[in-house]
Design a protein around this motif. Sequence first.
Motif, PDB file in Angstrom:
ATOM      1  N   GLY A  31       0.826  -1.200   0.000  1.00  0.00           N
ATOM      2  CA  GLY A  31       0.000   0.000   0.000  1.00  0.00           C
ATOM      3  C   GLY A  31       0.860   1.249   0.000  1.00  0.00           C
ATOM      4  N   LEU A  32       0.711   2.079  -1.029  1.00  0.00           N
ATOM      5  CA  LEU A  32       1.448   3.337  -1.112  1.00  0.00           C
ATOM      6  C   LEU A  32       0.517   4.443  -0.637  1.00  0.00           C
ATOM      7  N   LEU A  33       0.828   4.982   0.533  1.00  0.00           N
ATOM      8  CA  LEU A  33      -0.033   5.953   1.197  1.00  0.00           C
ATOM      9  C   LEU A  33       0.515   7.365   1.077  1.00  0.00           C
ATOM     10  N   GLY A  34      -0.374   8.311   1.206  1.00  0.00           N
ATOM     11  CA  GLY A  34       0.035   9.706   1.205  1.00  0.00           C
ATOM     12  C   GLY A  34      -1.120  10.589   0.795  1.00  0.00           C
ATOM     13  N   PRO A  35      -1.150  11.823   1.274  1.00  0.00           N
ATOM     14  CA  PRO A  35      -2.225  12.737   0.871  1.00  0.00           C
ATOM     15  C   PRO A  35      -2.146  13.072  -0.605  1.00  0.00           C
ATOM     16  N   ASN A  36      -3.224  13.603  -1.141  1.00  0.00           N
ATOM     17  CA  ASN A  36      -3.202  14.057  -2.534  1.00  0.00           C
ATOM     18  C   ASN A  36      -2.074  15.066  -2.720  1.00  0.00           C
ATOM     19  N   GLY A  37      -1.321  14.904  -3.801  1.00  0.00           N
ATOM     20  CA  GLY A  37      -0.207  15.817  -4.051  1.00  0.00           C
ATOM     21  C   GLY A  37       1.096  15.373  -3.439  1.00  0.00           C
ATOM     22  N   SER A  38       1.135  14.174  -2.841  1.00  0.00           N
ATOM     23  CA  SER A  38       2.368  13.713  -2.188  1.00  0.00           C
ATOM     24  C   SER A  38       3.343  13.057  -3.162  1.00  0.00           C
ATOM     25  N   LEU A 187      -0.791  -0.900  -4.482  1.00  0.00           N
ATOM     26  CA  LEU A 187      -2.052  -0.190  -4.355  1.00  0.00           C
ATOM     27  C   LEU A 187      -1.796   1.202  -3.792  1.00  0.00           C
ATOM     28  N   SER A 188      -2.084   2.227  -4.581  1.00  0.00           N
ATOM     29  CA  SER A 188      -1.937   3.596  -4.117  1.00  0.00           C
ATOM     30  C   SER A 188      -3.284   4.097  -3.613  1.00  0.00           C
ATOM     31  N   SER A 189      -3.289   4.678  -2.425  1.00  0.00           N
ATOM     32  CA  SER A 189      -4.546   5.150  -1.862  1.00  0.00           C
ATOM     33  C   SER A 189      -4.282   6.190  -0.785  1.00  0.00           C
ATOM     34  N   HIS A 190      -5.322   6.985  -0.482  1.00  0.00           N
ATOM     35  CA  HIS A 190      -5.255   7.843   0.692  1.00  0.00           C
ATOM     36  C   HIS A 190      -6.315   7.413   1.706  1.00  0.00           C
ATOM     37  N   LEU A 191      -6.946   6.245   1.477  1.00  0.00           N
ATOM     38  CA  LEU A 191      -7.925   5.689   2.399  1.00  0.00           C
ATOM     39  C   LEU A 191      -7.233   4.683   3.320  1.00  0.00           C
ATOM     40  N   VAL A 202       3.576  -1.404   3.643  1.00  0.00           N
ATOM     41  CA  VAL A 202       3.121  -0.014   3.516  1.00  0.00           C
ATOM     42  C   VAL A 202       4.312   0.896   3.244  1.00  0.00           C
ATOM     43  N   GLY A 203       4.123   1.803   2.285  1.00  0.00           N
ATOM     44  CA  GLY A 203       5.069   2.883   2.057  1.00  0.00           C
ATOM     45  C   GLY A 203       4.315   4.198   2.225  1.00  0.00           C
ATOM     46  N   ILE A 204       4.943   5.160   2.869  1.00  0.00           N
ATOM     47  CA  ILE A 204       4.274   6.429   3.158  1.00  0.00           C
ATOM     48  C   ILE A 204       5.015   7.557   2.459  1.00  0.00           C
ATOM     49  N   MET A 205       4.299   8.306   1.617  1.00  0.00           N
ATOM     50  CA  MET A 205       4.892   9.433   0.909  1.00  0.00           C
ATOM     51  C   MET A 205       4.382  10.750   1.471  1.00  0.00           C
ATOM     52  N   ASP A 206       5.255  11.728   1.478  1.00  0.00           N
ATOM     53  CA  ASP A 206       4.898  13.062   1.956  1.00  0.00           C
ATOM     54  C   ASP A 206       5.770  14.082   1.234  1.00  0.00           C
ATOM     55  N   ARG A 207       5.122  14.990   0.515  1.00  0.00           N
ATOM     56  CA  ARG A 207       5.825  16.042  -0.226  1.00  0.00           C
ATOM     57  C   ARG A 207       6.910  15.475  -1.158  1.00  0.00           C
ATOM     58  N   GLY A 208       6.570  14.388  -1.828  1.00  0.00           N
ATOM     59  CA  GLY A 208       7.471  13.815  -2.814  1.00  0.00           C
ATOM     60  C   GLY A 208       8.472  12.816  -2.277  1.00  0.00           C
ATOM     61  N   ARG A 209       8.605  12.696  -0.972  1.00  0.00           N
ATOM     62  CA  ARG A 209       9.578  11.779  -0.377  1.00  0.00           C
ATOM     63  C   ARG A 209       8.895  10.538   0.195  1.00  0.00           C
ATOM     64  N   LEU A 210       9.603   9.423   0.175  1.00  0.00           N
ATOM     65  CA  LEU A 210       9.151   8.214   0.851  1.00  0.00           C
ATOM     66  C   LEU A 210       9.666   8.287   2.286  1.00  0.00           C
ATOM     67  N   THR A 295      -2.169  20.070   5.113  1.00  0.00           N
ATOM     68  CA  THR A 295      -3.372  20.751   4.673  1.00  0.00           C
ATOM     69  C   THR A 295      -4.298  19.808   3.924  1.00  0.00           C
ATOM     70  N   ASP A 296      -3.756  18.714   3.390  1.00  0.00           N
ATOM     71  CA  ASP A 296      -4.548  17.761   2.631  1.00  0.00           C
ATOM     72  C   ASP A 296      -4.566  16.464   3.409  1.00  0.00           C
ATOM     73  N   ARG A 297      -5.602  16.249   4.207  1.00  0.00           N
ATOM     74  CA  ARG A 297      -5.580  15.173   5.195  1.00  0.00           C
ATOM     75  C   ARG A 297      -5.956  13.826   4.590  1.00  0.00           C
ATOM     76  N   MET A 298      -5.417  12.782   5.218  1.00  0.00           N
ATOM     77  CA  MET A 298      -5.755  11.420   4.843  1.00  0.00           C
ATOM     78  C   MET A 298      -7.158  11.113   5.331  1.00  0.00           C
ATOM     79  N   GLU A 299      -7.824  10.166   4.675  1.00  0.00           N
ATOM     80  CA  GLU A 299      -9.177   9.792   5.058  1.00  0.00           C
ATOM     81  C   GLU A 299      -9.169   8.455   5.789  1.00  0.00           C
ATOM     82  N   ARG A 300      -9.971   8.381   6.860  1.00  0.00           N
ATOM     83  CA  ARG A 300     -10.066   7.185   7.671  1.00  0.00           C
ATOM     84  C   ARG A 300     -11.199   6.287   7.171  1.00  0.00           C
TER      85      ARG A 300
END
Length: 301
Positions: A31-38, A187-191, A202-210, A295-300
Amino acid sequence: MIETVQVTKTYGRVRAVDGVDLAVPEGARYGLLGPNGSGKTTLIRMLLGLVFATSGEISVLGRPVPRRLHEVLPDVGALVEGPAAYGHLSGRANLRLLDAAGRSVRRTRRRRVEEALERVGLAGVDARPVRAYSLGMRQRLGLAAALLRTPRLLILDEPTNGLDPQGIHEIRRLLLEVNAAGTTLLLSSHLLAEVEQVCTWVGIMDRGRLVGQDELAALQAPTGRVVLRSPDADRVVALLDGRVADRDGDRVAVIHPDAAALNAQLVAAGLRVAEIGAERRTLEQVVLAATGAGTDRMERR
């Protein structure tokens, strides 16, 4: 199945992906996680050769991408952003055209198309054109296209977008079946809830970085605390003085390595225990610890 080394993609002065080292093991549900724009979708597009990396190295199925992309794509199924289709044709006709564009055997085409439609719940759809499909139906058709050739690797970007709860449940079950049959999933998702129920890595992306990458079980390992609920919470706190880490009403968090041993101790002291268990971090806590508030939060959901 997938490995990247310091992959970077820039658009002018913007670094959409910044030095990412991604590693997806064979057989994993990643699962590749991260807010929209990450940077999730940009990274996926580079894996599929849809855009070229500015720098870094990409290997998919053991072959360099994009240099040997022609050897990779026949074994990869993908659904990226909104699935494309000819709006004036039916879903079946679209899948037949897609199948004809590959190296598949013509005489078994009809069977493959019907099986793909059956797997995603579109077998009963009539000959209406795709332009009349709902968003959820379009998403299902895109997933059918990704599964058409029984891929070794399945890359999905927000696959449950537009689906109702029943549809999400059906797609989740399908992905587990596909993985059990030998297909590796990215699987890429923000859910968060969907990733938590489907993925093993799980991999977590934020502002372009893993900013994080590990097995889900390791990320959610016990914290060393036991959480319990008791109508005798005051007496529990008094008995375990010095080991209580947190208290909120009848909920008590205790620094203790063994929930069963703690339960036995409390029961022996005549205290009632309504609920007890080792504390584990939720995926939401893991993500927030890695990314912080944004500013762009993940959804639970």
